[in-house]
Design a protein around this motif. Structure first.
Motif, short mmCIF file in Angstrom:
data_model
loop_
_atom_site.label_atom_id
_atom_site.label_comp_id
_atom_site.label_asym_id
_atom_site.label_seq_id
_atom_site.Cartn_x
_atom_site.Cartn_y
_atom_site.Cartn_z
N GLU A 150 41.91 46.73 -0.10
CA GLU A 150 41.02 45.59 -0.31
C GLU A 150 40.66 45.46 -1.79
O GLU A 150 40.59 46.46 -2.51
N ILE B 49 34.97 43.85 -2.89
CA ILE B 49 34.53 44.13 -1.51
C ILE B 49 33.87 45.50 -1.49
O ILE B 49 34.39 46.48 -2.02
N ASP B 50 32.70 45.57 -0.84
CA ASP B 50 31.93 46.81 -0.74
C ASP B 50 32.74 47.89 -0.02
O ASP B 50 33.48 47.58 0.91
N ASP B 51 32.58 49.14 -0.44
CA ASP B 51 33.30 50.26 0.17
C ASP B 51 33.12 50.31 1.68
O ASP B 51 34.05 50.66 2.41
N ALA B 52 31.92 49.99 2.14
CA ALA B 52 31.66 50.04 3.58
C ALA B 52 32.53 49.05 4.36
O ALA B 52 32.77 49.23 5.56
N GLN B 53 33.02 48.03 3.69
CA GLN B 53 33.86 47.02 4.32
C GLN B 53 35.33 47.14 3.91
O GLN B 53 36.10 46.21 4.11
N ALA B 54 35.68 48.27 3.32
CA ALA B 54 37.05 48.45 2.80
C ALA B 54 37.65 49.76 3.29
O ALA B 54 37.85 50.70 2.53
N PRO B 55 37.98 49.85 4.58
CA PRO B 55 38.50 51.11 5.11
C PRO B 55 39.86 51.51 4.54
O PRO B 55 40.14 52.70 4.36
#
Length: 60
Positions: free
Chosen positions: A6, A10-16
């Motif tokens: 990603e 995009i925030d890490d929490a939303q970028a697996p």
């Protein structure tokens, strides 16, 4: 995997994918199976190795 990382805004929490890529790329030495085999090092262990054999046996 890298083409699917990603974008950085995009925030890490939303970028697996980015998190997985970062974790794997920071730990490449343990993933060097040809080197481990050449050095006669054990690959897999205990429960992990057993589950792999079980899943392969199931055709998963």
């Amino acid at each position: 995997m890298k083409p699917h990382v990603e974008p950085s805004p995009i925030d890490d929490a939303q970028a697996p994918v980015r998190a997985a890529w970062r974790d794997l790329s920071n730990r490449l030495d343990p993933l060097d199976y040809p080197r481990a085999i050449a050095l006669n090092l054990p690959i897999g262990f205990g429960a992990i190795e057993s589950s792999h054999r079980y899943l392969v046996g199931l055709g998963v």
